[in-house]
Write a protein that holds these residues in place. Structure first.
Motif, PDB file in Angstrom:
ATOM      1  N   THR A  31     -33.158 -37.171  -3.483  1.00  0.00           N
ATOM      2  CA  THR A  31     -32.792 -38.140  -4.520  1.00  0.00           C
ATOM      3  C   THR A  31     -33.985 -38.995  -4.920  1.00  0.00           C
ATOM      4  O   THR A  31     -34.253 -39.195  -6.112  1.00  0.00           O
ATOM      5  CB  THR A  31     -31.638 -39.033  -4.028  1.00  0.00           C
ATOM      6  OG1 THR A  31     -30.501 -38.217  -3.742  1.00  0.00           O
ATOM      7  CG2 THR A  31     -31.266 -40.065  -5.073  1.00  0.00           C
ATOM      8  N   THR A  34     -36.375 -36.879  -6.937  1.00  0.00           N
ATOM      9  CA  THR A  34     -35.832 -36.552  -8.266  1.00  0.00           C
ATOM     10  C   THR A  34     -35.917 -37.738  -9.207  1.00  0.00           C
ATOM     11  O   THR A  34     -36.301 -37.585 -10.382  1.00  0.00           O
ATOM     12  CB  THR A  34     -34.380 -36.077  -8.131  1.00  0.00           C
ATOM     13  OG1 THR A  34     -34.355 -34.838  -7.414  1.00  0.00           O
ATOM     14  CG2 THR A  34     -33.731 -35.882  -9.497  1.00  0.00           C
ATOM     15  N   LYS A  45     -31.219 -38.097 -16.264  1.00  0.00           N
ATOM     16  CA  LYS A  45     -30.586 -36.990 -15.536  1.00  0.00           C
ATOM     17  C   LYS A  45     -29.614 -36.209 -16.419  1.00  0.00           C
ATOM     18  O   LYS A  45     -29.368 -35.021 -16.169  1.00  0.00           O
ATOM     19  CB  LYS A  45     -29.883 -37.503 -14.281  1.00  0.00           C
ATOM     20  CG  LYS A  45     -28.705 -38.441 -14.542  1.00  0.00           C
ATOM     21  CD  LYS A  45     -28.108 -38.921 -13.212  1.00  0.00           C
ATOM     22  CE  LYS A  45     -26.891 -39.808 -13.457  1.00  0.00           C
ATOM     23  NZ  LYS A  45     -26.293 -40.288 -12.175  1.00  0.00           N
ATOM     24  N   VAL A  51     -30.359 -26.887 -12.056  1.00  0.00           N
ATOM     25  CA  VAL A  51     -31.040 -27.336 -10.845  1.00  0.00           C
ATOM     26  C   VAL A  51     -31.161 -26.155  -9.893  1.00  0.00           C
ATOM     27  O   VAL A  51     -30.179 -25.472  -9.586  1.00  0.00           O
ATOM     28  CB  VAL A  51     -30.269 -28.479 -10.151  1.00  0.00           C
ATOM     29  CG1 VAL A  51     -30.922 -28.809  -8.807  1.00  0.00           C
ATOM     30  CG2 VAL A  51     -30.228 -29.714 -11.027  1.00  0.00           C
ATOM     31  N   THR A  53     -32.829 -24.974  -6.057  1.00  0.00           N
ATOM     32  CA  THR A  53     -33.432 -25.345  -4.781  1.00  0.00           C
ATOM     33  C   THR A  53     -33.761 -24.061  -4.028  1.00  0.00           C
ATOM     34  O   THR A  53     -33.373 -22.963  -4.434  1.00  0.00           O
ATOM     35  CB  THR A  53     -32.476 -26.187  -3.918  1.00  0.00           C
ATOM     36  OG1 THR A  53     -31.385 -25.359  -3.472  1.00  0.00           O
ATOM     37  CG2 THR A  53     -31.914 -27.367  -4.696  1.00  0.00           C
ATOM     38  N   LEU A 110     -34.626 -28.716 -13.229  1.00  0.00           N
ATOM     39  CA  LEU A 110     -35.131 -29.445 -12.071  1.00  0.00           C
ATOM     40  C   LEU A 110     -35.226 -28.499 -10.880  1.00  0.00           C
ATOM     41  O   LEU A 110     -34.251 -27.836 -10.499  1.00  0.00           O
ATOM     42  CB  LEU A 110     -34.186 -30.601 -11.731  1.00  0.00           C
ATOM     43  CG  LEU A 110     -34.540 -31.413 -10.477  1.00  0.00           C
ATOM     44  CD1 LEU A 110     -35.806 -32.232 -10.705  1.00  0.00           C
ATOM     45  CD2 LEU A 110     -33.372 -32.319 -10.077  1.00  0.00           C
ATOM     46  N   VAL A 112     -36.079 -28.644  -6.887  1.00  0.00           N
ATOM     47  CA  VAL A 112     -36.123 -29.716  -5.887  1.00  0.00           C
ATOM     48  C   VAL A 112     -35.900 -29.143  -4.494  1.00  0.00           C
ATOM     49  O   VAL A 112     -35.177 -28.152  -4.330  1.00  0.00           O
ATOM     50  CB  VAL A 112     -35.068 -30.809  -6.215  1.00  0.00           C
ATOM     51  CG1 VAL A 112     -33.665 -30.228  -6.211  1.00  0.00           C
ATOM     52  CG2 VAL A 112     -35.166 -31.986  -5.263  1.00  0.00           C
ATOM     53  N   ALA A 221     -39.784 -32.920  -6.104  1.00  0.00           N
ATOM     54  CA  ALA A 221     -39.012 -32.518  -7.279  1.00  0.00           C
ATOM     55  C   ALA A 221     -39.956 -32.290  -8.448  1.00  0.00           C
ATOM     56  O   ALA A 221     -40.909 -33.054  -8.647  1.00  0.00           O
ATOM     57  CB  ALA A 221     -37.977 -33.583  -7.649  1.00  0.00           C
TER      58      ALA A 221
END
Length: 408
Positions: A31, A34, A45, A51, A53, A110, A112, A221
């Motif tokens: 968090t 980001t 956002k 997103v 990962t 994003l 991350v 991120a």
């Protein structure tokens, strides 16, 4: 899009750190990173379309972790996913983001990752359980160092590399790590060959200074968008090319391989060539660049013998001669190929699955001139980031350029 043109751009970067004195769990680290990355990109956002990962953090092994994360942020998106080529999947999130953007399915993506393994779990037990074959390896009680040591022994046998040679890798990485504020081994300062070779064996022929440590916690991120949209960005980093490959799961699987589709994997069976060969081929082909165009490396050197092996697989040395890059001082602050400038996995440490993101964050910082630790005398124009995963199993390669070198 023709070779040589950027395929995407990183327009926002954020990083976060934890330690035993300042504990943060993976969600908190992700968090923080980001929020910093979104601010850096100048977007909210609500503008993030997808997103990605890597696999779930070792310190938070819940399934669908990428979806848990967007729920935590109250950030609805069109797609979330974990890219799971072991740790190399994290490097490949930027590739998937680039493809999604090129297809017109997203404007901002994003990527991350975070972890804080040693702050929350028994990292040694979890690691061996995750990376050993449950039928053929686990009964013998292997550790991750003992599995990698088998490849080191074979590399020594085939190419005449020695423990003294591997000391050069540890010394080189620690010179960088000793000056990075978040490096796990920073407190030890610089080291010499005697220090390395007098450290105890962890798994023959690997001594303590030839092995990475877990480190604390990190989060990183990156906000990815199209080259066109990035032209107005403050300080974009251009994605020039990417590649990925995976060949097996467990070490015994690799030894059982008798053929493979990728050129450059050597004569089978072997433990001295990795999927990095193919990942690098793809990345250089897409970028229109060659190893001679690269002036910095961020590698996944978790054990010292992986430094020369990866150098060879990337095309920076012939097989058996990767150690020469370290011997000649090329990886240092005054060298022509600064490598692992935060100390790399050997000295910065491996907080867990976020270690590949740590390499990407360091590459972006070096290209932007905002390094937290040492910077080479000559600011890099093009950085190659190589991420590995599993027992010599998977690899992702990313070629990144700074604003001056890569602007379309």
């Amino acid at each position: 899009m023709s070779a040589g043109e950027p395929v995407a751009a990183i327009v926002g970067m954020g990083d976060a750190y934890a330690s035993k004195a300042d504990r943060k769990d993976p969600l908190q680290l992700a968090t923080e990173a980001t929020m910093a990355a979104l601010a850096d990109a100048g977007i909210g956002k609500h503008q993030v379309d997808a997103v990605f990962t890597g696999r779930s953090p070792w310190a938070d092994k819940r399934s669908q972790w990428s979806n848990i994360f967007i729920s935590h942020l109250q950030m609805p998106v069109t797609l979330t996913s974990e890219i799971t080529l072991h740790g190399a999947g994290l490097t490949s999130t930027i590739a998937v983001a680039s493809q999604m953007i090129a297809a017109g399915a997203a404007e901002y993506v994003l990527c991350v990752q975070s972890d804080a393994t040693e702050l929350f779990v028994d990292a040694v037990a979890m690691g061996s359980e995750a990376d050993s074959d449950p039928q053929y390896e686990v009964p013998y009680g292997p550790t991750i160092p003992s599995l990698y040591a088998q490849a080191a022994c074979r590399y020594f046998h085939e190419y005449g590399v020695t423990e003294e040679d591997l000391a050069e890798v540890a010394i080189a990485n620690q010179r960088w790590g000793a000056r990075h504020p978040h490096a796990a081994k920073r407190k030890h300062g610089e080291i010499d060959r005697e220090k390395v070779l007098s450290s105890p064996y962890v798994a023959t022929p690997l001594r303590r200074w030839m092995c990475s440590t877990w480190g604390g916690g990190t989060g990183g991120a990156l906000v990815v968008t199209s080259p066109e949209r990035a032209k107005e960005a403050r300080d974009p980093v251009w994605v020039r090319g990417y590649g990925s490959a995976t060949t097996h799961e467990y070490l015994t699987d690799r030894m059982n391989m008798r053929s493979g589709r990728f050129a450059g994997l050597g004569e089978f069976p072997n433990l001295t060539h990795t999927a990095t060969v193919e990942a690098a081929r793809q990345a250089f082909t897409r970028s229109g660049l060659t190893p001679s165009d690269v002036d910095m490396l961020q590698l996944s050197v978790n054990f010292a013998h992986m430094g020369p092996i990866i150098m060879e697989d990337l095309g920076f040395a012939k097989k058996g001669h990767g150690i020469d890059v370290y011997r000649e001082g090329r990886t240092g602050v005054d060298g022509d190929l600064p490598t692992d400038t935060n100390g790399g996995w050997l000295s910065f440490g491996q907080p867990g699955i976020s270690c590949n993101m740590d390499s990407l964050v360091e590459a972006v910082r070096q290209l932007r001139g905002t390094a937290l630790g040492l910077a080479p005398k000559r600011k890099p124009r093009t950085v190659l980031v190589q991420g590995a995963g599993g027992m010599l199993a998977a690899a992702g390669v990313m070629v990144l350029s700074g604003n001056e070198a890569g602007r379309p």
